[in-house]
Scaffold this motif. Structure first.
Motif, mmCIF file in Angstrom:
data_model
loop_
_atom_site.group_PDB
_atom_site.id
_atom_site.type_symbol
_atom_site.label_atom_id
_atom_site.label_comp_id
_atom_site.label_asym_id
_atom_site.label_seq_id
_atom_site.Cartn_x
_atom_site.Cartn_y
_atom_site.Cartn_z
ATOM 1 N N LEU A 606 -53.833 59.581 17.686
ATOM 2 C CA LEU A 606 -54.048 60.769 18.519
ATOM 3 C C LEU A 606 -54.134 62.004 17.635
ATOM 4 O O LEU A 606 -53.254 62.256 16.811
ATOM 5 C CB LEU A 606 -52.906 60.918 19.530
ATOM 6 C CG LEU A 606 -52.790 59.799 20.566
ATOM 7 C CD1 LEU A 606 -51.470 59.909 21.332
ATOM 8 C CD2 LEU A 606 -53.973 59.842 21.535
ATOM 9 N N ARG A 607 -55.178 62.780 17.802
ATOM 10 C CA ARG A 607 -55.352 63.976 16.988
ATOM 11 C C ARG A 607 -54.468 65.114 17.487
ATOM 12 O O ARG A 607 -54.135 65.192 18.678
ATOM 13 C CB ARG A 607 -56.822 64.398 16.986
ATOM 14 C CG ARG A 607 -57.735 63.423 16.247
ATOM 15 C CD ARG A 607 -59.120 63.991 16.049
ATOM 16 N NE ARG A 607 -59.937 63.912 17.250
ATOM 17 C CZ ARG A 607 -60.658 62.840 17.598
ATOM 18 N NH1 ARG A 607 -60.632 61.740 16.851
ATOM 19 N NH2 ARG A 607 -61.402 62.853 18.693
ATOM 20 N N GLU A 608 -54.119 66.016 16.592
ATOM 21 C CA GLU A 608 -53.261 67.153 16.941
ATOM 22 C C GLU A 608 -53.870 67.979 18.067
ATOM 23 O O GLU A 608 -53.166 68.417 18.982
ATOM 24 C CB GLU A 608 -53.052 68.024 15.700
ATOM 25 C CG GLU A 608 -52.005 69.109 15.864
ATOM 26 C CD GLU A 608 -50.589 68.601 15.666
ATOM 27 O OE1 GLU A 608 -49.645 69.389 15.869
ATOM 28 O OE2 GLU A 608 -50.428 67.413 15.313
ATOM 29 N N SER A 609 -55.168 68.175 18.018
ATOM 30 C CA SER A 609 -55.839 69.000 19.027
ATOM 31 C C SER A 609 -55.748 68.401 20.422
ATOM 32 O O SER A 609 -55.882 69.117 21.423
ATOM 33 C CB SER A 609 -57.308 69.204 18.646
ATOM 34 O OG SER A 609 -57.976 67.946 18.541
ATOM 35 N N SER A 610 -55.498 67.097 20.500
ATOM 36 C CA SER A 610 -55.407 66.434 21.803
ATOM 37 C C SER A 610 -54.149 66.829 22.568
ATOM 38 O O SER A 610 -54.012 66.484 23.749
ATOM 39 C CB SER A 610 -55.456 64.910 21.626
ATOM 40 O OG SER A 610 -56.677 64.517 21.048
ATOM 41 N N PHE A 611 -53.234 67.537 21.918
ATOM 42 C CA PHE A 611 -51.989 67.946 22.571
ATOM 43 C C PHE A 611 -52.002 69.410 23.003
ATOM 44 O O PHE A 611 -51.059 69.870 23.652
ATOM 45 C CB PHE A 611 -50.803 67.693 21.632
ATOM 46 C CG PHE A 611 -50.533 66.238 21.383
ATOM 47 C CD1 PHE A 611 -49.749 65.506 22.251
ATOM 48 C CD2 PHE A 611 -51.085 65.595 20.283
ATOM 49 C CE1 PHE A 611 -49.506 64.159 22.031
ATOM 50 C CE2 PHE A 611 -50.847 64.245 20.053
ATOM 51 C CZ PHE A 611 -50.054 63.525 20.934
ATOM 52 N N GLU A 612 -53.035 70.167 22.661
ATOM 53 C CA GLU A 612 -53.042 71.595 22.969
ATOM 54 C C GLU A 612 -53.003 71.856 24.477
ATOM 55 O O GLU A 612 -52.136 72.582 24.973
ATOM 56 C CB GLU A 612 -54.284 72.251 22.354
ATOM 57 C CG GLU A 612 -54.258 72.339 20.839
ATOM 58 C CD GLU A 612 -55.489 73.032 20.295
ATOM 59 O OE1 GLU A 612 -56.400 73.369 21.093
ATOM 60 O OE2 GLU A 612 -55.552 73.249 19.072
ATOM 61 N N LEU A 613 -53.975 71.321 25.205
ATOM 62 C CA LEU A 613 -54.018 71.541 26.654
ATOM 63 C C LEU A 613 -52.855 70.856 27.376
ATOM 64 O O LEU A 613 -52.257 71.456 28.281
ATOM 65 C CB LEU A 613 -55.366 71.069 27.216
ATOM 66 C CG LEU A 613 -55.605 71.295 28.713
ATOM 67 C CD1 LEU A 613 -55.453 72.768 29.078
ATOM 68 C CD2 LEU A 613 -56.985 70.777 29.128
ATOM 69 N N PRO A 614 -52.467 69.634 27.022
ATOM 70 C CA PRO A 614 -51.311 69.026 27.685
ATOM 71 C C PRO A 614 -50.034 69.852 27.556
ATOM 72 O O PRO A 614 -49.261 69.953 28.510
ATOM 73 C CB PRO A 614 -51.173 67.674 26.980
ATOM 74 C CG PRO A 614 -52.535 67.354 26.488
ATOM 75 C CD PRO A 614 -53.157 68.678 26.131
ATOM 76 N N VAL A 615 -49.807 70.454 26.390
ATOM 77 C CA VAL A 615 -48.605 71.276 26.224
ATOM 78 C C VAL A 615 -48.678 72.503 27.128
ATOM 79 O O VAL A 615 -47.655 72.938 27.679
ATOM 80 C CB VAL A 615 -48.418 71.668 24.744
ATOM 81 C CG1 VAL A 615 -47.356 72.758 24.585
ATOM 82 C CG2 VAL A 615 -48.023 70.440 23.921
ATOM 83 N N TYR A 616 -49.867 73.039 27.317
ATOM 84 C CA TYR A 616 -50.023 74.151 28.264
ATOM 85 C C TYR A 616 -49.690 73.693 29.677
ATOM 86 O O TYR A 616 -48.959 74.375 30.409
ATOM 87 C CB TYR A 616 -51.449 74.691 28.195
ATOM 88 C CG TYR A 616 -51.782 75.663 29.301
ATOM 89 C CD1 TYR A 616 -51.099 76.870 29.432
ATOM 90 C CD2 TYR A 616 -52.789 75.373 30.228
ATOM 91 C CE1 TYR A 616 -51.414 77.768 30.448
ATOM 92 C CE2 TYR A 616 -53.111 76.259 31.243
ATOM 93 C CZ TYR A 616 -52.420 77.448 31.353
ATOM 94 O OH TYR A 616 -52.721 78.332 32.367
ATOM 95 N N TRP A 617 -50.227 72.559 30.090
ATOM 96 C CA TRP A 617 -49.900 72.035 31.414
ATOM 97 C C TRP A 617 -48.390 71.876 31.596
ATOM 98 O O TRP A 617 -47.822 72.285 32.610
ATOM 99 C CB TRP A 617 -50.563 70.666 31.604
ATOM 100 C CG TRP A 617 -51.998 70.684 31.952
ATOM 101 C CD1 TRP A 617 -52.832 71.767 31.986
ATOM 102 C CD2 TRP A 617 -52.788 69.553 32.324
ATOM 103 N NE1 TRP A 617 -54.094 71.371 32.343
ATOM 104 C CE2 TRP A 617 -54.103 70.030 32.564
ATOM 105 C CE3 TRP A 617 -52.524 68.203 32.469
ATOM 106 C CZ2 TRP A 617 -55.138 69.180 32.946
ATOM 107 C CZ3 TRP A 617 -53.556 67.356 32.855
ATOM 108 C CH2 TRP A 617 -54.848 67.835 33.088
ATOM 109 N N LEU A 618 -47.761 71.248 30.623
ATOM 110 C CA LEU A 618 -46.323 70.994 30.716
ATOM 111 C C LEU A 618 -45.524 72.288 30.722
ATOM 112 O O LEU A 618 -44.478 72.381 31.383
ATOM 113 C CB LEU A 618 -45.881 70.107 29.551
ATOM 114 C CG LEU A 618 -46.389 68.665 29.571
ATOM 115 C CD1 LEU A 618 -46.134 67.993 28.231
ATOM 116 C CD2 LEU A 618 -45.729 67.867 30.694
ATOM 117 N N SER A 619 -46.003 73.282 29.989
ATOM 118 C CA SER A 619 -45.280 74.552 29.912
ATOM 119 C C SER A 619 -45.407 75.350 31.199
ATOM 120 O O SER A 619 -44.411 75.810 31.763
ATOM 121 C CB SER A 619 -45.797 75.383 28.736
ATOM 122 O OG SER A 619 -45.523 74.760 27.500
#
Length: 737
Positions: A606-619
């Motif tokens: 999993l690439r680092e960029s794949s977590f950008e939007l999910p972290v926003y959703w979770l936040s």
């Protein structure tokens, strides 16, 4: 001989309106959907309190035995209250109404929160857990999924409104200020709600307590309320053990299903509830035992209070004690038996009996004849010195007391006080203390992704989430008026449905125009499916805050909760979206670790960029009130994003390479713009905007709409240099929690 009067004093241990009790404090604090409860001391204190009240249990209790014990107790206790109502029918006029009023208020803290303790047991990190899906099914029934104001608590609010007792019932946290309710009535729901804010620490105990409450059914004291007002509300909804909708299990049955699923999943499987020390089975038994002990104590206390209130002197003494503090500031010149009324009132803060007796023998009262007594006529009239000091309910209390006094001769001997509750036993020093540690700020996106999947947090994690959201939204607002495919610049009272239809038509046209575009290769499809996994496996996480009890059944939030409920498969494993997506990944030869584990976040593919939007959703999902307009906009963008076009193209690619299309097929139907998630999302935005008061002017509406638009754009914010600079400059407001 001097007349004597009964002056049964209200319990000193229940200061309605005195020092704030721990139970009331916890009840109010735990009602905050964005509240933060510390680990460590708070958890230890709650565990100690559960053990203290539950006490030791002999042998190895089984679920059947525990359920029967609760049901038997409740049945017997209801008979006690029926007998009390029979006594009231032969007592002073209005005695039955007094019992109904006190019983309804005494049950309000629990009734208004019925089922709320389940609100945080589901989270992005466990959304594909079969046990959690069983719990979510039960909770969906409690909140009346799919309908606004259809929760069990809403039905109780209808009852309070019918009885004209709802002054402090909305929002629910305000009930802690209701001086007519004893402190002890808050104990059971307060601890349950407190535990609900630490779901990872108390899941077995919560489920055990829940099973106890549903096995007991309608709180015994409400038997006499239902008897007196059978059509006042939906009594089926108020009884937590009943069936709410055709085709669904009863609350008691579904709670049992959830408990058994939890025990089956634990090492060693089901069986005797009391098994290894500290295991899930014993913790379920602890929660059940504590809840039953709390129910018994609360019901005993409430019965004693209602029994005492059959004597009008009880309510009169209570009224004097409640009103004495403010009253003692005045009336220095009015004397009664040689003492100023101010002095009498000061004494009444702890002992109202002497003043009660003095009033009964004074010229202010004509025993047996309230209509001729100046205490409720001249003094409180529009020209009297106590005009508007007493409300209509207070005056009714005074009149009942006067009318019950003997008209002449000696009055009855003073009766001894009844058995009353002990002092509020709840001691939680951690509620007032600062968090023992701030925690560590996540080292990066991957660690944040892992930590934010849990409901609980630390001050450091909370600051991280707030800052991340503010920066993401700042980026989303950059150049928003020049962006393409955005919400209209202004919201119209016509609503978003016409705009929604236009967007759907556009998606259809784009699909047709791009019909000849080659589908991605097998390798490209597999890679894109994998990189979307951190996002798709937490489907609906931007809505996690709308599982909160009052949001889940509100006019705005009910459709958002139903969307969340749909994303997780309506409680069915076979329909759970994260699990369906994992099946597609498995067809592609990809087996990822469980989503909520550190191993998933660290998975090298999993690439680092794949977590950008999910972290926003979770936040942003952690702050349903702070960012409500932004969440509404984001939800609309998310639900509309694939309907009519993207999902159809994805289906073609999946079919070409021999993979299941079930995931995109489901979304293309349930997200539809006519009656699906897209329509619900648009309606939620319209409800929010239409509710803004016009008195605040067009500026307030424009600001709110601007926030909705920023939320809509936040699904796909600009990535240019200046947009990222705007994000870096953004500062989250200081969080003082």
């Amino acid at each position: 001989m001097r007349r004597r009067t009964s002056h049964t004093s209200p319990p000193e241990a229940q200061p309605r309106g005195g020092t704030e009790s721990t139970s009331r404090t916890l009840y109010a604090k735990a009602g905050d959907p964005e509240g933060s409860f510390p680990a460590g001391g708070f958890v230890q204190e709650i565990r100690a309190e559960l053990r203290r009240l539950a006490g030791p249990h002999d042998g190895t209790p089984r679920l059947d035995d525990l359920v029967e014990q609760a049901a038997t107790w409740a049945g017997q206790d209801r008979e006690r209250y029926r007998s009390l109502m029979e006594r009231a029918s032969s007592g002073p006029p209005g005695a039955g109404d007094v019992l109904v009023r006190r019983a309804a208020l005494g049950c309000a803290p629990l009734g208004l929160a019925s089922g709320a303790w389940l609100q945080w047991l589901s989270s992005p990190g466990n959304a594909d857990d079969a046990v959690v899906l069983d719990i979510l099914t039960l909770y969906a029934s409690d909140v009346g999924v799919g309908h606004p104001r259809a929760s069990r608590g809403s039905a109780y609010l209808v009852l309070l409104r019918h009885l004209l007792l709802s002054e402090n019932a909305v929002p629910r946290t305000r009930l802690a200020l209701e001086r007519r309710i004893a402190d002890g009535a808050f104990y059971l729901p307060a601890l349950l709600l407190g535990m609900s804010r630490r779901p990872d620490d108390f899941r077995p105990e919560i489920l055990g307590a829940d099973l106890c409450l549903r096995s007991a059914g309608l709180p015994p004291a409400l038997t006499l309320v239902r008897q007196a007002h059978p059509a006042a509300t939906d009594w089926t909804a108020i009884d937590p053990g009943t069936v709410r909708q055709a085709g669904w299990r009863s609350g008691a049955e579904q709670s049992r299903v959830a408990v058994e699923a939890l025990l089956d999943a634990a090492p060693g499987g089901r069986g005797a509830v009391s098994r290894p020390a500290g295991g899930d089975a014993e913790r379920v038994a602890l929660g059940f035992g504590w809840a039953l002990a709390a129910l018994r104590r609360w019901s005993d206390d409430l019965h004693a209070e209602l029994d005492a209130s059959l004597d009008p002197a009880y309510e009169m003494a209570e009224l004097l004690r409640i009103r004495s503090r403010e009253g003692s500031v005045y009336h220095h010149d009015f004397t009664l038996q040689g003492r100023s009324l101010s002095e009498w009132l000061k004494q009444s803060r702890t002992d109202p009996g002497p003043l009660l007796e003095a009033l009964a023998g004074s010229r202010l009262v004509k025993p047996g004849r309230s209509s001729a007594s100046s205490l409720v006529n001249g003094l409180v009239g529009e020209r009297g010195p106590m005009f508007r000091v007493f409300g209509p309910e207070d005056l009714s209390v005074i009149r009942r007391w006067i009318d019950a006094l003997p008209a002449g001769g000696d009055g009855p001997a003073a009766v001894p006080p009844p058995a009353v509750p002990g002092p509020d036993p709840l001691v939680l020093p951690s509620l007032q203390a600062a968090p023992p540690e701030q925690g560590r700020t996540p080292s990066g996106l991957r660690e944040a992704y892992h930590l934010l999947q849990r409901r609980t947090d630390t001050p450091a994690l909370r600051r991280f989430a707030l800052t991340y959201v503010h920066r993401w939204l700042a980026r989303s607002r950059h150049g928003i008026d020049n962006g393409e495919l955005q919400l209209p610049e202004r919201w119209s009272p016509e609503g978003l449905r016409p705009w929604l239809a236009e967007q759907h038509d556009r998606h259809g046209r784009e699909f047709e125009e791009n019909a000849d575009v080659p589908v991605p290769s097998r390798e490209e499809l597999i890679d894109s499916t994998l990189q979307l996994a951190p996002l798709t496996l937490i489907d609906g996480s931007w809505l996690q805050g709308f599982t909160d009890y009052e949001h889940a059944s509100s006019e705005i939030g009910h459709s958002l909760f139903e969307t969340y409920w749909d994303e997780l498969g309506n409680g069915e494993v076979k329909l759970n979206h994260p699990l369906i997506y994992r099946q597609v990944l498995a067809e592609m030869g990809i087996e990822l670790p469980p989503t909520g584990t550190p191993e998933f976040a660290r998975w090298p593919g999993l690439r680092e960029s794949s977590f950008e939007l999910p972290v926003y959703w979770l936040s942003i999902g952690r702050f349903p009130q702070t960012f409500m307009p932004e969440v509404l906009g984001l939800n609309l963008a998310m639900e509309l994003s694939g309907v009519g076009g993207t999902y159809r193209r994805a289906r073609i690619a999946l079919r070409k390479h021999g993979f299941s299309t079930r995931f995109v097929d489901i979304h293309n139907t349930i997200d539809n713009v006519a009656s699906g998630h897209s329509a619900w999302a648009a309606d939620a935005v319209d409800t929010y905007m239409a509710a803004l008061p016009s008195s605040r002017g067009t500026g307030a509406q424009a600001r709110a709409w601007g926030r909705v638009r920023a939320g809509y754009r936040s699904l796909n914010p600009p990535r240019g240099f200046w947009a990222r600079q705007a994000a870096r400059r953004a500062r989250a407001p200081r969080d003082s929690r």
